[in-house]
Scaffold this motif. Structure first.
Motif, PDB file in Angstrom:
ATOM      1  N   ILE A  46      22.823  -7.758  26.586  1.00  0.00           N
ATOM      2  CA  ILE A  46      22.910  -8.233  25.200  1.00  0.00           C
ATOM      3  C   ILE A  46      23.130  -7.060  24.248  1.00  0.00           C
ATOM      4  CG2 ILE A  46      21.606  -9.294  23.304  1.00  0.00           C
ATOM      5  CD1 ILE A  46      20.277 -11.095  25.439  1.00  0.00           C
ATOM      6  N   VAL A  47      22.363  -5.995  24.410  1.00  0.00           N
ATOM      7  CA  VAL A  47      22.470  -4.842  23.522  1.00  0.00           C
ATOM      8  C   VAL A  47      23.830  -4.170  23.683  1.00  0.00           C
ATOM      9  CG1 VAL A  47      21.536  -2.546  23.031  1.00  0.00           C
ATOM     10  CG2 VAL A  47      19.986  -4.477  23.379  1.00  0.00           C
ATOM     11  N   THR A  48      24.286  -4.021  24.910  1.00  0.00           N
ATOM     12  CA  THR A  48      25.585  -3.396  25.166  1.00  0.00           C
ATOM     13  C   THR A  48      26.713  -4.193  24.531  1.00  0.00           C
ATOM     14  OG1 THR A  48      24.764  -2.438  27.228  1.00  0.00           O
ATOM     15  CG2 THR A  48      27.156  -2.592  26.974  1.00  0.00           C
ATOM     16  N   LYS A  49      26.675  -5.508  24.694  1.00  0.00           N
ATOM     17  CA  LYS A  49      27.713  -6.363  24.090  1.00  0.00           C
ATOM     18  C   LYS A  49      27.658  -6.309  22.569  1.00  0.00           C
ATOM     19  CE  LYS A  49      28.417  -9.633  27.842  1.00  0.00           C
ATOM     20  NZ  LYS A  49      28.351 -11.026  28.266  1.00  0.00           N
ATOM     21  N   ALA A  50      26.464  -6.307  22.007  1.00  0.00           N
ATOM     22  CA  ALA A  50      26.317  -6.251  20.559  1.00  0.00           C
ATOM     23  C   ALA A  50      26.855  -4.931  20.013  1.00  0.00           C
ATOM     24  CB  ALA A  50      24.850  -6.428  20.163  1.00  0.00           C
ATOM     25  N   GLU A  51      26.559  -3.842  20.692  1.00  0.00           N
ATOM     26  CA  GLU A  51      27.057  -2.535  20.266  1.00  0.00           C
ATOM     27  C   GLU A  51      28.569  -2.450  20.401  1.00  0.00           C
ATOM     28  OE1 GLU A  51      25.769   0.659  18.964  1.00  0.00           O
ATOM     29  OE2 GLU A  51      24.614  -1.017  18.200  1.00  0.00           O
ATOM     30  N   ALA A  52      29.123  -3.016  21.461  1.00  0.00           N
ATOM     31  CA  ALA A  52      30.569  -3.010  21.651  1.00  0.00           C
ATOM     32  C   ALA A  52      31.251  -3.819  20.555  1.00  0.00           C
ATOM     33  CB  ALA A  52      30.930  -3.549  23.026  1.00  0.00           C
ATOM     34  N   ALA A  53      30.692  -4.959  20.210  1.00  0.00           N
ATOM     35  CA  ALA A  53      31.258  -5.792  19.153  1.00  0.00           C
ATOM     36  C   ALA A  53      31.180  -5.072  17.811  1.00  0.00           C
ATOM     37  CB  ALA A  53      30.525  -7.131  19.075  1.00  0.00           C
ATOM     38  N   ARG A  54      30.082  -4.398  17.577  1.00  0.00           N
ATOM     39  CA  ARG A  54      29.915  -3.651  16.329  1.00  0.00           C
ATOM     40  C   ARG A  54      30.928  -2.516  16.246  1.00  0.00           C
ATOM     41  NH1 ARG A  54      25.553   0.543  15.242  1.00  0.00           N
ATOM     42  NH2 ARG A  54      25.867   1.021  13.066  1.00  0.00           N
ATOM     43  N   ALA A  55      31.106  -1.800  17.335  1.00  0.00           N
ATOM     44  CA  ALA A  55      32.077  -0.704  17.362  1.00  0.00           C
ATOM     45  C   ALA A  55      33.496  -1.229  17.148  1.00  0.00           C
ATOM     46  CB  ALA A  55      31.982   0.046  18.686  1.00  0.00           C
ATOM     47  N   GLU A  56      33.792  -2.376  17.734  1.00  0.00           N
ATOM     48  CA  GLU A  56      35.114  -2.980  17.572  1.00  0.00           C
ATOM     49  C   GLU A  56      35.343  -3.389  16.117  1.00  0.00           C
ATOM     50  OE1 GLU A  56      37.077  -7.043  19.089  1.00  0.00           O
ATOM     51  OE2 GLU A  56      36.414  -5.707  20.705  1.00  0.00           O
ATOM     52  N   GLN A  57      34.327  -3.951  15.484  1.00  0.00           N
ATOM     53  CA  GLN A  57      34.448  -4.336  14.071  1.00  0.00           C
ATOM     54  C   GLN A  57      34.686  -3.112  13.199  1.00  0.00           C
ATOM     55  OE1 GLN A  57      30.807  -6.451  13.329  1.00  0.00           O
ATOM     56  NE2 GLN A  57      31.753  -8.439  13.694  1.00  0.00           N
ATOM     57  N   LEU A  58      33.953  -2.041  13.464  1.00  0.00           N
ATOM     58  CA  LEU A  58      34.121  -0.824  12.683  1.00  0.00           C
ATOM     59  C   LEU A  58      35.514  -0.250  12.878  1.00  0.00           C
ATOM     60  CD1 LEU A  58      30.686   0.959  13.216  1.00  0.00           C
ATOM     61  CD2 LEU A  58      31.544  -0.084  11.113  1.00  0.00           C
ATOM     62  N   GLU A  59      35.988  -0.270  14.102  1.00  0.00           N
ATOM     63  CA  GLU A  59      37.320   0.257  14.398  1.00  0.00           C
ATOM     64  C   GLU A  59      38.397  -0.579  13.728  1.00  0.00           C
ATOM     65  OE1 GLU A  59      40.155   2.774  15.543  1.00  0.00           O
ATOM     66  OE2 GLU A  59      38.008   3.092  15.855  1.00  0.00           O
TER      67      GLU A  59
END
Length: 81
Positions: A46-59
């Motif tokens: 869950i944490v890994t997916k949330a961080e990946a989604a956050r990084a994608e949004q920022l990018e």
């Protein structure tokens, strides 16, 4: 987590785990339906997916295309006085 050791308990009570998921995981663990290793795996996922989604949004927010889309939207929808 991000190169730091963090307890499962801290991650369970972090912003990454919605309250409903936290309660469900704890109930399943207490009922003996999940092992501690399984809880760790679920929480890590869950944490890994949330961080990946956050990084994608920022990018995507930083991309030239996003800036172009914002500029186009501002141009096509003039503000009213």
């Amino acid at each position: 987590f991000q190169g730091h050791k963090v307890s499962v308990w801290d991650l369970l009570h972090s912003k990454y785990i919605p309250e409903e998921n936290r309660k469900e995981l704890l109930e399943l663990y207490q009922a003996g339906e999940l092992t501690l290793d399984q809880v760790k795996t679920v929480v890590s996922t869950i944490v890994t997916k949330a961080e990946a989604a956050r990084a994608e949004q920022l990018e995507s927010a930083r991309s030239p295309r996003a800036e172009l889309m914002v500029a186009e939207a501002e141009h096509t929808h003039p503000q009213e006085d």
